[in-house]
Design a protein around this motif. Structure first.
Motif, PDB file in Angstrom:
ATOM      1  N   ALA A 321       0.820  -1.213   0.000  1.00 21.94           N
ATOM      2  CA  ALA A 321       0.000   0.000   0.000  1.00 21.94           C
ATOM      3  C   ALA A 321       0.852   1.261   0.000  1.00 21.94           C
ATOM      4  N   SER A 322       1.997   1.233   0.691  1.00 20.98           N
ATOM      5  CA  SER A 322       2.855   2.409   0.732  1.00 20.98           C
ATOM      6  C   SER A 322       3.414   2.734  -0.652  1.00 20.98           C
ATOM      7  N   PHE A 323       3.786   1.723  -1.422  1.00 24.81           N
ATOM      8  CA  PHE A 323       4.274   1.952  -2.784  1.00 24.81           C
ATOM      9  C   PHE A 323       3.174   2.591  -3.634  1.00 24.81           C
ATOM     10  N   CYS A 324       1.966   2.105  -3.469  1.00 24.96           N
ATOM     11  CA  CYS A 324       0.848   2.678  -4.233  1.00 24.96           C
ATOM     12  C   CYS A 324       0.594   4.131  -3.840  1.00 24.96           C
ATOM     13  N   ARG A 325       0.687   4.425  -2.539  1.00 23.76           N
ATOM     14  CA  ARG A 325       0.483   5.811  -2.108  1.00 23.76           C
ATOM     15  C   ARG A 325       1.561   6.737  -2.671  1.00 23.76           C
ATOM     16  N   MET A 326       2.794   6.257  -2.742  1.00 19.66           N
ATOM     17  CA  MET A 326       3.868   7.099  -3.268  1.00 19.66           C
ATOM     18  C   MET A 326       3.666   7.432  -4.748  1.00 19.66           C
ATOM     19  N   THR A 327       3.327   6.405  -5.527  1.00 16.87           N
ATOM     20  CA  THR A 327       3.234   6.609  -6.977  1.00 16.87           C
ATOM     21  C   THR A 327       1.857   7.080  -7.422  1.00 16.87           C
ATOM     22  N   GLY A 328       0.833   6.848  -6.593  1.00 14.47           N
ATOM     23  CA  GLY A 328      -0.516   7.246  -6.985  1.00 14.47           C
ATOM     24  C   GLY A 328      -1.227   6.230  -7.859  1.00 14.47           C
ATOM     25  N   PHE A 329      -0.580   5.115  -8.185  1.00 11.06           N
ATOM     26  CA  PHE A 329      -1.200   4.076  -9.009  1.00 11.06           C
ATOM     27  C   PHE A 329      -1.818   3.013  -8.119  1.00 11.06           C
ATOM     28  N   GLU A 330      -2.883   2.377  -8.617  1.00  8.99           N
ATOM     29  CA  GLU A 330      -3.505   1.276  -7.922  1.00  8.99           C
ATOM     30  C   GLU A 330      -2.686   0.003  -8.130  1.00  8.99           C
ATOM     31  N   GLU A 331      -2.906  -0.958  -7.230  1.00  8.39           N
ATOM     32  CA  GLU A 331      -2.182  -2.226  -7.332  1.00  8.39           C
ATOM     33  C   GLU A 331      -2.476  -2.925  -8.646  1.00  8.39           C
ATOM     34  N   SER A 332      -3.717  -2.845  -9.085  1.00  8.90           N
ATOM     35  CA  SER A 332      -4.096  -3.510 -10.337  1.00  8.90           C
ATOM     36  C   SER A 332      -3.424  -2.867 -11.544  1.00  8.90           C
ATOM     37  N   GLU A 333      -3.038  -1.603 -11.462  1.00  7.21           N
ATOM     38  CA  GLU A 333      -2.376  -0.927 -12.578  1.00  7.21           C
ATOM     39  C   GLU A 333      -0.892  -1.248 -12.657  1.00  7.21           C
ATOM     40  N   LEU A 334      -0.314  -1.839 -11.599  1.00 12.38           N
ATOM     41  CA  LEU A 334       1.119  -2.076 -11.564  1.00 12.38           C
ATOM     42  C   LEU A 334       1.482  -3.551 -11.673  1.00 12.38           C
ATOM     43  N   VAL A 335       0.732  -4.415 -11.014  1.00  9.56           N
ATOM     44  CA  VAL A 335       1.067  -5.839 -10.986  1.00  9.56           C
ATOM     45  C   VAL A 335       0.950  -6.420 -12.391  1.00  9.56           C
TER      46      VAL A 335
END
Length: 787
Positions: A321-335
């Motif tokens: 969750a912290s990585f998502c908060r930093m980048t502003g992207f959702e988990e589904s957009e990155l995995v």
């Protein structure tokens, strides 16, 4: 693959009964513990009530004492006629605003008639009203016993129960009246006790007959176990404050914990039965759950640092969750995506691609990569990314684990610190004063500004301070403290402040040195050296001018005395000539005796010695020499100064009176300087009495021992005195009250006395005239007294 759990053998069925026994024992223990806790809660509530009652009693008594003290202060001023109606209005109105429970402060006469009321805009009572009922009776009792008292409570309209704080006032043995503070009991409780106190307790004020006077609530608490009584012992009035705690809930709350324990015991028993039925199913899936939990635990071991897992090809497999908060992207957009990642800025693409290739090759540096990435909204920020291998439970590498920290703010702070250090260095280097910092123990120079390096060299940092500053360094005994022995709890500490001359350049510096705590915690010495060579030169020039001015003053004084001294010298010279002529005639006639000639020659020698003293005194007065202080008997010094002034005193008909105590210590002064001061003051005193009758022309010289260090000398004339503005300006340079004066005599006298650490001042005489005083130091450790 799931494993089946076999059914326990029959001989182990007692193991399943153990949880039920444990639950029964636990339920019994919880019931006992709940009862103990309820008893302890009741005891705690009683202790809290006692503490609150004690605090409330002290608070109310302090508040009432403050009102009585204020009335007592008004009474004292009224007794001594220091209180006016205007000041009463201002002070009383201000006090009523500060103490809302005081409705009004009034002044009544002995007949109970209101004369003063504050504040004057109040409607409680008016000037001219007459006290009646209990208030009049209480006033009469206060005037009778002549002490303050508090009246019985009474009601006044909508203000509720009130009482009067009465302070009778007498002057000598007569009654003047009384100050009365009208106090509302309701306002007293509301302003004295906080809202949380009144919300917690039911408060009831009762009088001496236990009759309810006031209550803060119409709801009466049902639990009478938590209650108490505070006695307020007021003068001539006794009030009680009943405090009863409200019940925190209904009566059923006492049985609620036991009911919950029983219900939870039943639920736990039923649950155990259900758990027993599903035990075999849980055993089959336990291993799978343990493996999944270990994987998730490894991925989410930090909630602040951003975590990202990639496989061996760079594909993202996990983000927290912290990585998502930093980048502003959702988990589904990155995995599941591979480089380039959506949070890479276009301008940083090449650098970021090199970084990920280096990491996938296993060559990532231990210090990580410092890079700039992009949030989803396009905002750029700085991060530091660390790579480490991601190893599975079977020992094989699954990919790479990356932890990312936002370093935007630390980087900004680091840049600001660098800029602040640059500004600090620029300011310190721009100072004219030299500044350097050295370790207190080793003497190593840690910092030196440009001015210090210009004086001692540009390679001073890192060298020994004692060697570098040897040419301009105070001696070791001049330091107030040894910096090597100063503890950390004594910092900062002053260790030296003084002036010193550079042994090589001859420049003078003012050194100020302190011991402080350095940035790394150790003790250092900070020295600031300001070049004061120009100031020293100016001071030396001023000193030479002062000496020349003093010599000029002596020459002017001698010029004024020239004619008088010529007349005084004429007498011993004429006597010498007569004695010598007489001896010659007797020797020529042959009619002489050796004893007669010897007496005549002794008298001539005495007159010659007298003339020599007069001439030597004149020469010492005008001679230019450095001040030389020596122990001198004050009567001897006054006699020599008087010898100069006798001629002028005889010419003007002035009587010189010397009044000295029988024993005075010797004084440590420069003889010529103090003679000049005495002569100047005596001469001014004689001139000040030229216009008064001859029988009043008396100049008095007196002295007294001021303390163990100083002797005070005074010169008193009987002239017309000085005006007030002249008294303030008389010692200013070039200010004079005489038409022919230069205005430097008294200024020089003051500088001479101040050189001797003394003080020169003037005071007017009540009968007319002026008294000039000056103090001079006593000889140190003389232990001798002289008549």
């Amino acid at each position: 693959m799931q494993q089946r759990i076999s059914t326990p053998p029959p001989q182990q069925t007692w193991l399943w009964l153990a949880p039920y026994i444990a639950i029964g024992v636990f339920a019994l223990a919880m019931l006992i513990l709940t009862g103990l806790l309820q008893w302890r809660e009741l005891d705690t509530a009683r202790s809290a009530l006692e503490g609150d009652m004690h605090w409330a009693e002290r608070t109310i008594e302090t508040r009432l004492q403050a009102h009585r003290d204020f009335l007592a202060e008004l009474g004292r001023e009224q007794e001594f006629k220091q209180l006016t109606y205007e000041s009463f209005q201002v002070r009383a109105a201000r006090y009523v605003r500060e103490a809302p429970e005081i409705q009004a402060i009034i002044w009544v006469d002995t007949d109970g008639k209101v004369e003063w009321v504050a504040p004057n805009e109040g409607t409680l009572t008016f000037v001219g009203d007459q006290l009646v009922g209990n208030r009049w009776s209480a006033l009469q009792e206060a005037l009778r016993i002549r002490r303050e008292l508090v009246s019985p409570d009474y009601r006044d309209g909508t203000l509720g129960p009130m009482h009067d704080i009465i302070l009778p006032v007498q002057r000598s043995s007569a009654d003047l009246g009384a100050f009365i503070a009208v106090q509302s009991l309701e306002s007293l409780l509301r302003t004295t006790l906080p809202a949380v106190f009144t919300a917690r307790y039911s408060l009831t004020v009762v009088n001496a007959e236990n009759r309810e006077v006031f209550s803060n609530s119409s709801v009466k608490p049902t639990d009478r176990q938590l209650s108490g009584l505070i006695n307020l012992e007021l003068p001539n009035n006794r009030l009680g404050l009943n405090i009863v705690a409200y019940r925190a809930g209904g009566a059923w709350l006492t049985f609620l914990p036991a009911a919950l324990i029983i219900a939870l015991t039943l639920i736990a028993s039923v649950t155990l039965i259900q758990l027993r039925r599903h035990a075999r199913h849980r055993a089959a899936t336990e291993e799978e759950l343990r493996t999944a939990y270990a994987f998730r635990q490894a991925m989410s071991n930090s909630l602040i640092t951003g975590l990202r897992a990639i496989d061996l090809e760079g594909r993202i497999t996990f983000v927290n969750a912290s990585f998502c908060r930093m980048t502003g992207f959702e988990e589904s957009e990155l995995v599941g995506i591979k480089p380039p990642y959506p949070y890479w800025p276009p301008e940083e693409f090449e650098q970021l691609q090199r970084n990920i290739d280096t990491a996938l090759a296993g060559k990532a540096p231990p210090s990580g990569f410092e890079m700039r990435i992009m949030r989803k909204n396009g905002e750029r920020f700085d991060v530091r990314l660390y790579f480490s291998p991601l190893i599975g439970t079977d020992g094989r590498q699954l990919g790479w684990m990356a932890s990312m920290n936002d370093i935007t703010e630390p980087k900004r702070i680091r840049v600001e610190l660098e800029r602040a250090h640059e500004r600090f260095t620029t300011v310190i280097d721009g100072l004219d004063s030299s500044v350097h910092v050295a370790d207190a123990k080793t003497g190593e120079i840690l910092f030196a500004n440009r001015a210090f390096q210009n004086i001692y060299g540009f390679d001073t940092v890192g060298r020994d301070s004692e060697l570098v500053t040897a040419a301009c360094r105070p001696p070791p005994d001049a330091y107030l403290r040894d910096p090597r022995q100063i503890g950390s709890d004594e910092l900062p500490c002053e260790i030296y402040d003084g002036e010193i001359q550079h042994a090589l350049s001859g420049h003078w510096y003012h050194l100020h040195e302190r011991a402080i705590r350095w940035v790394d915690g150790r003790t250092v010495r900070v020295q600031v050296a300001a070049d004061i060579t120009d100031r020293k030169h100016i001071d030396e020039v001023n000193l030479q001018q002062q000496k020349r001015l003093e010599q000029t003053s002596r020459l002017i004084t001698m010029g004024e005395m020239a004619s008088s001294l010529a007349h005084e010298l004429n007498q011993p010279l004429s006597a010498i000539a007569n004695y010598c002529a007489g001896c010659v005639k007797r020797m020529q006639a042959g009619n002489y005796k050796l004893d007669d000639l010897l007496v005549a020659m002794q008298k001539a020698s005495s007159q010659a010695e007298r003339a020599g003293k007069i001439i030597r005194r004149m020469r010492d007065m005008v001679k230019k020499d450095d001040p030389k202080r020596e122990p001198i008997a004050l009567p001897e010094l006054i006699d020599e100064a008087r010898a100069f002034a006798d001629i002028e005193a005889q010419r003007t008909g002035t009587q010189l009176i010397v009044d000295l105590p029988p024993q005075l210590p010797r004084i440590d002064v420069d003889r010529i300087m103090i003679e000049q001061v005495l002569h100047n003051l005596i001469k001014n005193g004689i001139e000040a009495m030229t216009d008064v009758p001859v029988d009043r022309r008396q100049l008095v010289l007196q002295a007294r021992l001021l303390d163990e260090r100083m002797v005070e000398v005074s010169v008193t004339d009987h002239g017309h005195g000085l005006a007030g503005e002249d008294m303030e300006k008389i010692f200013a340079p070039f200010y004079t009250t005489k038409p022919e004066g230069m205005g430097i005599g008294l200024a020089i006298c003051r500088s001479i006395i101040e050189f001797h650490q003394g003080r020169l001042w003037a005071t007017p005489r009540r009968e007319g005239g002026t008294v000039f005083h000056f103090t001079v130091p006593i000889e140190e450790e003389s232990g001798e007294y002289h008549d």
